[in-house]
Design an enzyme around this catalytic site. Structure first.
Site, short mmCIF file in Angstrom:
data_model
loop_
_atom_site.label_atom_id
_atom_site.label_comp_id
_atom_site.label_asym_id
_atom_site.label_seq_id
_atom_site.Cartn_x
_atom_site.Cartn_y
_atom_site.Cartn_z
N HIS A 23 1.17 -58.37 -2.80
CA HIS A 23 2.48 -57.94 -2.31
C HIS A 23 2.77 -56.57 -2.90
CE1 HIS A 23 6.37 -58.04 -0.66
NE2 HIS A 23 6.99 -58.92 -1.44
N ILE A 80 -7.77 -53.01 -0.59
CA ILE A 80 -6.31 -53.11 -0.65
C ILE A 80 -5.67 -51.82 -0.17
CG2 ILE A 80 -4.33 -53.41 -2.20
CD1 ILE A 80 -5.93 -55.94 -1.79
N GLY A 81 -4.57 -51.97 0.59
CA GLY A 81 -3.86 -50.79 1.09
C GLY A 81 -4.02 -50.60 2.58
N HIS A 100 -1.85 -55.20 7.70
CA HIS A 100 -0.52 -55.73 7.39
C HIS A 100 -0.35 -57.09 8.06
CE1 HIS A 100 3.87 -56.01 7.14
NE2 HIS A 100 3.74 -55.23 6.10
N ARG A 153 5.72 -46.62 8.63
CA ARG A 153 6.07 -45.93 7.39
C ARG A 153 4.96 -45.02 6.91
NH1 ARG A 153 7.21 -51.31 4.07
NH2 ARG A 153 5.15 -51.66 5.01
N ASP A 159 1.65 -48.60 1.16
CA ASP A 159 1.15 -48.50 -0.21
C ASP A 159 0.08 -47.43 -0.40
OD1 ASP A 159 2.76 -50.63 -1.21
OD2 ASP A 159 1.37 -52.07 -0.31
N ARG A 207 13.71 -52.00 -3.24
CA ARG A 207 13.84 -53.27 -2.53
C ARG A 207 15.03 -54.11 -3.04
NH1 ARG A 207 10.10 -55.78 0.66
NH2 ARG A 207 9.70 -53.61 1.30
N ARG A 245 14.67 -75.94 2.76
CA ARG A 245 13.79 -77.04 2.35
C ARG A 245 12.86 -77.36 3.51
NH1 ARG A 245 10.33 -81.32 1.91
NH2 ARG A 245 10.74 -82.59 0.03
#
EC number: 2.3.3.5
Length: 385
Positions: free
Chosen positions: A231, A266-267, A270, A279, A321, A346, A365
């Site tokens: 994340h 990583i990076g 999505h 972005r 990222d 955030r 729940r």
């Protein structure tokens, strides 16, 4: 304003639990409805990311609307007044070792602040917004007070006269006011990270809020979720990948070999966007400007070369990222603090979701699909072998 595009229904991704499952309603954000779009309360991110200060976006999310000029001035004055830290919070931060991860420092700071200045029992919305504002204003103070004390024994003054949250962070980090370019870059990056619908940390915050818990507990839980490398920690991992190369050619050759060996990079990619992260185009331009200003294009060129390889081989696009890692590096932010900046941004989105969940006033729940054994015969303790 961007032109309207047809809505798409992305296919659930096998690598993401509950992918494609609608878990609730929100009026705060839409992600990837056309494959590569992002809107905050109806505003296209491409219209606001570079034109708005972060304080405008925070006001939009937490207080429900883009501020007028006078409202923005008043809001910034309020945030500036909330940068200070209670003595008990400073004392607690001084006990945190230098080896601690910045995310753990921020989680600790939020928890301690929640005991010193607790939320009122009625959890009223104006009070919740005040807590959100205090956290956005003081999270940088918490982190950098700890950083300078734990690393060199200095008790810094955290109440500066910087105009923005991003400028305040950079001032505390480096000991001097940042350039206009750096402050603008920080504003843009915070805007891009501010909100993203029901991601893991936001949903964590909503689950906690749904139990009737307080704002500080909800934010602390969200920080814990964001800490993970799948994340928020992804921007730290992204830079670790980028910095292992001396030049673009070396990067392209090595990453090609790694991808062929099924290594995950990583990076890229999505869980929601299908054709691209909107972005990315914004933060990539920020990274480019910062690199040119510094007279050093090495890290940008390496990141861009890897972007090309990943698209050519895997048809995978970079997410926010990837180039935010370059941007933060060019502003002298330690790699371990990349995700901490994510937290500051955030918190605006988390707080808005917490307030929204409270208005919904329902506990969350869900059910589970049981995969364990059935109808086992019980054996008393004395007879077990």
């Amino acid at each position: 304003m961007s032109e309207a595009q047809p809505l798409v229904t992305p296919k659930p991704k096998k690598s993401v639990a509950l992918s494609g499952v609608t878990a609730g309603n929100t009026a705060l954000c839409t992600v990837g409805r056309t494959g590569n779009d992002l809107h905050y309360r109806g505003y296209d991110i491409l219209d606001i990311a570079e034109t708005c200060e972060f304080e405008e976006i925070a006001h939009l999310l937490v207080h429900g609307k883009l501020p007028t000029k006078s409202e923005l001035a008043a809001y910034k004055a309020k945030l500036k007044s909330l940068r200070g830290l209670p003595a008990n919070v400073k004392a607690a931060l001084e006990w945190v070792p230098a080896s601690a991860h910045p995310m753990d420092v921020m989680r600790t700071g939020v928890s301690v602040l929640g005991t010193v200045l607790p939320e009122k029992e009625d959890h009223n919305t104006p009070g919740a917004r005040d807590i959100a504002d205090r956290l956005m204003a003081s999270l940088g103070s918490m982190l950098l007070y700890w950083y300078h004390y734990s690393h060199n024994g200095r008790r810094i003054e955290v109440e500066t006269d910087d105009d923005s949250i991003g400028g305040h962070f950079l001032h505390l980090l480096h000991g001097e006011k940042p350039s206009a370019l750096w402050e603008r870059a920080m504003n843009t990056s915070l805007n891009l990270y501010a909100e993203h619908e029901f991601n893991a940390s936001t949903f964590t915050a909503r689950v906690i809020a749904g139990t009737g818990s307080d704002m500080y507990s909800s934010i602390s839980g969200a920080i814990g979720a964001l800490r993970g490398p799948k994340h928020g920690g992804a921007n730290e991992v992204a830079f670790e990948i980028q910095k292992r190369y001396d030049n673009p050619d070396e990067a392209q050759a090595d990453i090609t070999r790694r991808v062929e060996n099924k290594e995950v990079v990583i990076g890229f990619g999505h869980p929601v966007y299908t054709t691209g992260d909107p972005r990315n185009q914004v933060i990539k331009e920020v990274a480019k400007k910062l690199s040119k200003d510094a007279g050093s294009m090495k890290m940008f060129d390496i990141a861009e070369a890897l972007e090309t390889v990943m698209w050519d081989i895997k048809k995978m696009f970079p997410n926010l990222d990837w180039f935010s890692a370059v941007s933060y590096h060019m502003m002298g932010v330690p790699t371990a603090m990349f995700t901490a900046l994510f937290v500051i941004a955030r918190t605006s989105g988390w707080a808005a979701h917490i307030i929204e969940q409270r208005i919904d006033n329902k506990i969350i729940r869900q059910s589970a699909n049981y995969t364990g054994p059935e109808n086992l015969k019980f054996v008393p303790l004395k007879d077990r072998k």
